[in-house]
Design an enzyme around this catalytic site. Structure first.
Site, short mmCIF file in Angstrom:
data_model
loop_
_atom_site.label_atom_id
_atom_site.label_comp_id
_atom_site.label_asym_id
_atom_site.label_seq_id
_atom_site.Cartn_x
_atom_site.Cartn_y
_atom_site.Cartn_z
N GLU A 84 6.99 0.24 -6.41
CA GLU A 84 6.85 -0.42 -5.10
C GLU A 84 7.05 -1.93 -5.22
O GLU A 84 6.41 -2.58 -6.04
CB GLU A 84 5.46 -0.10 -4.52
CG GLU A 84 5.30 -0.58 -3.08
CD GLU A 84 3.97 -0.16 -2.46
OE1 GLU A 84 3.35 0.80 -2.94
OE2 GLU A 84 3.56 -0.82 -1.49
N LYS A 262 -6.02 2.19 -1.18
CA LYS A 262 -4.67 2.48 -1.69
C LYS A 262 -4.06 1.20 -2.25
O LYS A 262 -3.42 1.20 -3.30
CB LYS A 262 -3.78 3.07 -0.58
CG LYS A 262 -2.42 3.58 -1.07
CD LYS A 262 -1.34 2.51 -1.10
CE LYS A 262 -0.02 3.07 -1.59
NZ LYS A 262 1.01 2.03 -1.76
N ASP A 278 -4.53 8.30 -17.68
CA ASP A 278 -4.44 9.40 -16.73
C ASP A 278 -4.75 8.87 -15.32
O ASP A 278 -5.92 8.68 -14.97
CB ASP A 278 -5.46 10.47 -17.16
CG ASP A 278 -5.42 11.72 -16.29
OD1 ASP A 278 -4.96 11.63 -15.14
OD2 ASP A 278 -5.88 12.76 -16.76
N HIS A 376 7.46 -8.32 1.56
CA HIS A 376 8.18 -7.10 1.20
C HIS A 376 9.68 -7.22 1.46
O HIS A 376 10.47 -6.50 0.87
CB HIS A 376 7.68 -5.94 2.09
CG HIS A 376 6.66 -5.07 1.45
ND1 HIS A 376 6.91 -4.37 0.31
CD2 HIS A 376 5.37 -4.79 1.78
CE1 HIS A 376 5.82 -3.69 -0.03
NE2 HIS A 376 4.88 -3.93 0.85
#
Ligand code: NAD
Length: 421
Positions: A84, A262, A278, A376
């Site tokens: 991302e 998130k 992991d 972005h």
């Protein structure tokens, strides 16, 4: 002065060509030429074939590095494997602001993991539970006989807890085996111990042991990190206030908290993947911990200090390892660990938590000011240019035009590409 003797503070790192960035990292982390070559190599197929089943090939992600990190007075370059855009830049920027006030302070508890043994059909539940605690010494001895290495390192099974749960099957006993896993993530170590002590628990309780497996809600292995973000660098106290207003929604609303967390995991997962850890275990633990009160909420908290600066804190479970699993097998994971310069799993966890806080600060800072899309856009425009079919230097030309027109759309990218051609 950083305990490392070298500073991770760099300006314009993103403007350097890739070779110069690699050179910088090589010098910072004392990499050999051979190690430096690993950056551009893929995981060899024979190693991959030993790691999972039915291997066909490998799957690559971009690997970058966040700069400017100062955690517990030590400088870090933080490797991040992520697809991302803007995440690495945002973390670097947040770390730059945090270091004005001394960077991040972080603290990890002992690396205690919980193994669960589910005991069904015991005739006398309360008596069976008491019997388990009466045999604690023997149970711990048997568990520790499974992992001499861990015990010799000062780890191993340390404690037992017994819970009685109501369920649709009636009352059941759940025994928690508390294991200090030292520098490992610990799942294999804990699962082996749980399986080994299961027959003893059946004998003691007269019941049947069904599940015997680690819990990913690693709430005995918690990490806290904290930083003070300078109000002037944020654009003044009114921006701190706007930030706190934005944050408040995550503290009361699970719809916002999910997105907020998130953003934290954007950073955390990227470092977890880069170090061969992991990420599913980390995700499961983080979200379960965020819901521990019964309402899912933010993993970070923020307030204003008496000087009007923003204080951010994060707390979450982090079951990370520097030995075992892919952390030991994957050459890039070993390289990333060397870049970081962490020597214990605790130290790794402290950097991971600091990165999560940095990432969250950066996202809320952008959301409270210019919005998230501005940062972005330049990389997003490049992605759209590639989707439109641009190649080589056409990509930058198309992207620049899209940004200039403030219309980052695939159809327009195709038109611009046609004009260029
Ligand atoms: P592991 O078994 O490969 O390595 C741990 C072992 O290494 C220890 O038991 C110990 O004997 C040895 N060791 C050597 N030096 C050590 C040190 N300094 N500190 C600690 N141990 C040391 O790995 P693990 O950490 O037990 O298990 C991790 C793996 O298990 C991961 O790949 C994870 O994906 C997988 N896993 C996860 C789950 C889950 O999260 N629910 C379940 C099953 C498996």
């Amino acid at each position: 002065m950083s305990s490392r003797g070298k500073s991770s503070k760099v300006s314009g790192f993103y403007k350097m060509p890739v070779e110069k960035r690699v050179e910088f990292v090589k010098n910072f982390s004392d990499l050999t030429d051979e190690e430096t070559r690993i950056f551009s190599s893929s995981l060899d197929i024979k190693t991959a074939d030993k790691m999972i089943e039915n291997v066909l090939g490998t799957f690559e992600l971009p690997l970058g590095v966040s700069v400017n990190f100062l955690v517990n007075c030590k400088d870090y370059l933080v490797p991040m494997a992520i697809e991302e855009s803007s995440v690495v830049a945002a973390a670097s920027n947040a770390a730059k602001i945090a270091r004005i006030n001394g960077g991040f302070t972080a603290k990890c508890t002992n690396p205690l993991m919980i193994g669960q043994l589910q005991i069904l059909n015991a005739a006398d539940i309360a008596g069976a539970a008491q019997n388990i605690m009466d045999h604690k010494k023997e149970i711990l001895l048997l568990a520790n006989a499974q992992d001499k290495i861990l015990v010799d390192l000062g780890g191993g099974a340390k404690d037992l807890e017994v819970r009685i749960l109501d369920s649709p099957l009636g009352k059941m006993i759940v025994t928690h085996l508390i294991v200090d896993v030292r520098d490992a993530m610990g799942a294999n170590a804990v699962n082996t111990m749980c399986e080994a002590v299961a027959p003893m628990l059946e004998e003691i309780t007269g019941g049947k042991v069904r599940l015997k497996i680690l819990s990913n809600l690693a709430d005995r292995r918690l990490v806290k990190a904290k930083a003070v973000f300078e109000k002037e660098k944020m654009g003044g106290e009114h921006v701190v206030d706007a930030f706190l207003e934005s944050y408040t929604l995550a503290s009361v609303d699970p719809y916002r908290a999910a997105t907020h967390n998130k953003g934290i995991m954007n950073g955390i997962d990227a470092l977890i993947i880069a170090t061969g850890n992991d990420f599913r275990a980390i995700e499961a633990g983080a979200h379960a911990y965020a819901a521990r009160s019964g309402q899912y909420t933010s993993l970070t908290t923020y307030h204003k200090d008496k000087n009007g600066n923003l204080v951010g804190e994060i707390e979450l479970p982090l079951a990370v390892g520097i030995v075992g699993g892919a952390a030991s097998m994957h050459p890039k994971a070993r390289l990333c660990r060397k870049i970081l310069g962490v020597t214990t799993a605790k130290e790794l966890a402290e950097v991971v938590a600091s990165l999560g806080l940095a990432q969250n600060f950066a996202a809320l800072f952008a959301l409270s000011t210019v919005g998230i899309q501005k940062g972005h856009m330049s990389l997003h425009a490049k992605n759209i240019a590639v989707m439109a079919g641009a190649k080589g230097n056409q990509i930058d030309k198309v992207a620049e035009q899209l940004i200039k027109e403030k219309k980052i759309k695939l159809d327009r990218a195709k038109e611009i590409l046609a004009e260029i051609r």
